[in-house]
Design an enzyme around this catalytic site. Structure first.
Site, PDB file in Angstrom:
ATOM      1  N   HIS A   1       7.692  -4.319  -1.953  1.00  0.00           N
ATOM      2  CA  HIS A   1       6.881  -3.734  -0.876  1.00  0.00           C
ATOM      3  C   HIS A   1       7.519  -2.418  -0.471  1.00  0.00           C
ATOM      4  O   HIS A   1       8.743  -2.290  -0.486  1.00  0.00           O
ATOM      5  CB  HIS A   1       6.851  -4.654   0.350  1.00  0.00           C
ATOM      6  CG  HIS A   1       6.316  -3.969   1.578  1.00  0.00           C
ATOM      7  ND1 HIS A   1       4.978  -3.877   1.845  1.00  0.00           N
ATOM      8  CD2 HIS A   1       6.952  -3.273   2.566  1.00  0.00           C
ATOM      9  CE1 HIS A   1       4.805  -3.172   2.958  1.00  0.00           C
ATOM     10  NE2 HIS A   1       5.986  -2.798   3.414  1.00  0.00           N
TER      11      HIS A   1
ATOM     12  N   ASN B   1       4.086  -8.431  -7.319  1.00  0.00           N
ATOM     13  CA  ASN B   1       4.380  -7.092  -7.830  1.00  0.00           C
ATOM     14  C   ASN B   1       5.747  -6.570  -7.383  1.00  0.00           C
ATOM     15  O   ASN B   1       5.972  -5.370  -7.290  1.00  0.00           O
ATOM     16  CB  ASN B   1       3.245  -6.124  -7.481  1.00  0.00           C
ATOM     17  CG  ASN B   1       2.990  -6.036  -5.989  1.00  0.00           C
ATOM     18  OD1 ASN B   1       3.736  -6.609  -5.198  1.00  0.00           O
ATOM     19  ND2 ASN B   1       1.958  -5.299  -5.599  1.00  0.00           N
TER      20      ASN B   1
ATOM     21  N   LYS C   1      10.439  -8.733  -3.468  1.00  0.00           N
ATOM     22  CA  LYS C   1       9.586  -9.905  -3.250  1.00  0.00           C
ATOM     23  C   LYS C   1      10.083 -11.135  -4.023  1.00  0.00           C
ATOM     24  O   LYS C   1      10.923 -11.012  -4.925  1.00  0.00           O
ATOM     25  CB  LYS C   1       8.150  -9.545  -3.642  1.00  0.00           C
ATOM     26  CG  LYS C   1       7.512  -8.480  -2.736  1.00  0.00           C
ATOM     27  CD  LYS C   1       6.047  -8.246  -3.107  1.00  0.00           C
ATOM     28  CE  LYS C   1       5.399  -7.227  -2.170  1.00  0.00           C
ATOM     29  NZ  LYS C   1       3.962  -7.026  -2.496  1.00  0.00           N
TER      30      LYS C   1
ATOM     31  N   TYR D   1       2.032  -8.909   7.579  1.00  0.00           N
ATOM     32  CA  TYR D   1       0.842  -8.497   6.820  1.00  0.00           C
ATOM     33  C   TYR D   1      -0.438  -8.595   7.660  1.00  0.00           C
ATOM     34  O   TYR D   1      -1.535  -8.646   7.092  1.00  0.00           O
ATOM     35  CB  TYR D   1       0.703  -9.336   5.552  1.00  0.00           C
ATOM     36  CG  TYR D   1       1.580  -8.876   4.402  1.00  0.00           C
ATOM     37  CD1 TYR D   1       1.461  -7.578   3.883  1.00  0.00           C
ATOM     38  CD2 TYR D   1       2.504  -9.722   3.813  1.00  0.00           C
ATOM     39  CE1 TYR D   1       2.250  -7.149   2.828  1.00  0.00           C
ATOM     40  CE2 TYR D   1       3.290  -9.300   2.749  1.00  0.00           C
ATOM     41  CZ  TYR D   1       3.158  -8.012   2.258  1.00  0.00           C
ATOM     42  OH  TYR D   1       3.937  -7.591   1.207  1.00  0.00           O
TER      43      TYR D   1
ATOM     44  N   GLU E   1       7.882  -1.464  10.622  1.00  0.00           N
ATOM     45  CA  GLU E   1       8.364  -2.501   9.701  1.00  0.00           C
ATOM     46  C   GLU E   1       9.883  -2.658   9.785  1.00  0.00           C
ATOM     47  O   GLU E   1      10.397  -3.784   9.720  1.00  0.00           O
ATOM     48  CB  GLU E   1       7.903  -2.165   8.276  1.00  0.00           C
ATOM     49  CG  GLU E   1       6.378  -2.276   8.144  1.00  0.00           C
ATOM     50  CD  GLU E   1       5.822  -1.837   6.798  1.00  0.00           C
ATOM     51  OE1 GLU E   1       4.593  -1.946   6.618  1.00  0.00           O
ATOM     52  OE2 GLU E   1       6.599  -1.378   5.925  1.00  0.00           O
TER      53      GLU E   1
END
Ligand code: IDP
Ligand code: MG
Length: 140
Positions: free
Chosen positions: A117, A114, A11, A51, A128
């Site tokens: 993913h 965080n 990320k 998302y 995905e």
């Protein structure tokens, strides 16, 4: 057990701190092999689509803004029981709950920022992977 695949994103909080290599090293040390990888700037449309499952959650708008706030590295990972293996090395969503030795414990800044993913099921992994990669971009 045969090798399976999962989908990972490094990320923007991690790419900004130059942690692409450090995160990938932890994935590799956990028994996962990077079989596809590219650094991209996600568009708002891509992030909202990716998302979409979270679109009703209160943090959705912030999450999309965060995910398009800088480059990400999207990867396909291969290994035995890849989805679970990746989730285990990622650690809990909230870094304050993440176990020692996990990526989020080591690097996450917050429950939102965080660092990684990871797909949560084989079914979602396929969806995905297909969202970001053409079959010929994956070389196992
Ligand atoms: P996961 O990434 O561990 O699978 P999910 O519940 O699928 O966690 O949430 C997707 C992402 O949304 C998280 O990784 C995190 O970036 C963000 N997120 C989840 N819960 C919260 C929250 O309570 N506040 C802000 N962001 C959140
Ligand atoms: Mg999730």
């Amino acid at each position: 057990m045969a090798a399976t695949r999962t989908f990972s994103i490094i990320k923007p909080d991690a790419t900004r701190r130059n942690l692409t290599g450090a995160v990938t090293k932890m994935l590799e040390e956990a028994g996962l092999r990077v079989v596809a990888s590219k650094r991209i700037q996600m568009s708002r449309e891509q992030a909202e689509g990716f998302y979409a499952v979270h679109s009703e959650r209160p943090f959705f708008g912030d999450l999309v803004d965060f995910m398009i706030g800088g480059p990400v590295v999207v990867q396909v990972l291969e290994g035995e029981d890849a989805v679970k293996r990746n989730r285990d090395v990622m650690g809990a969503t909230n870094p304050s709950d993440a176990a020692e030795g996990t990526i989020r414990k080591a690097y996450a800044e917050s429950i939102e920022a965080n660092s990684v993913h990871g797909s949560d099921s084989d079914e979602n992994a396929k969806i995905e992977i297909d969202f970001f990669f053409k079959p010929e971009e994956i070389v196992g």
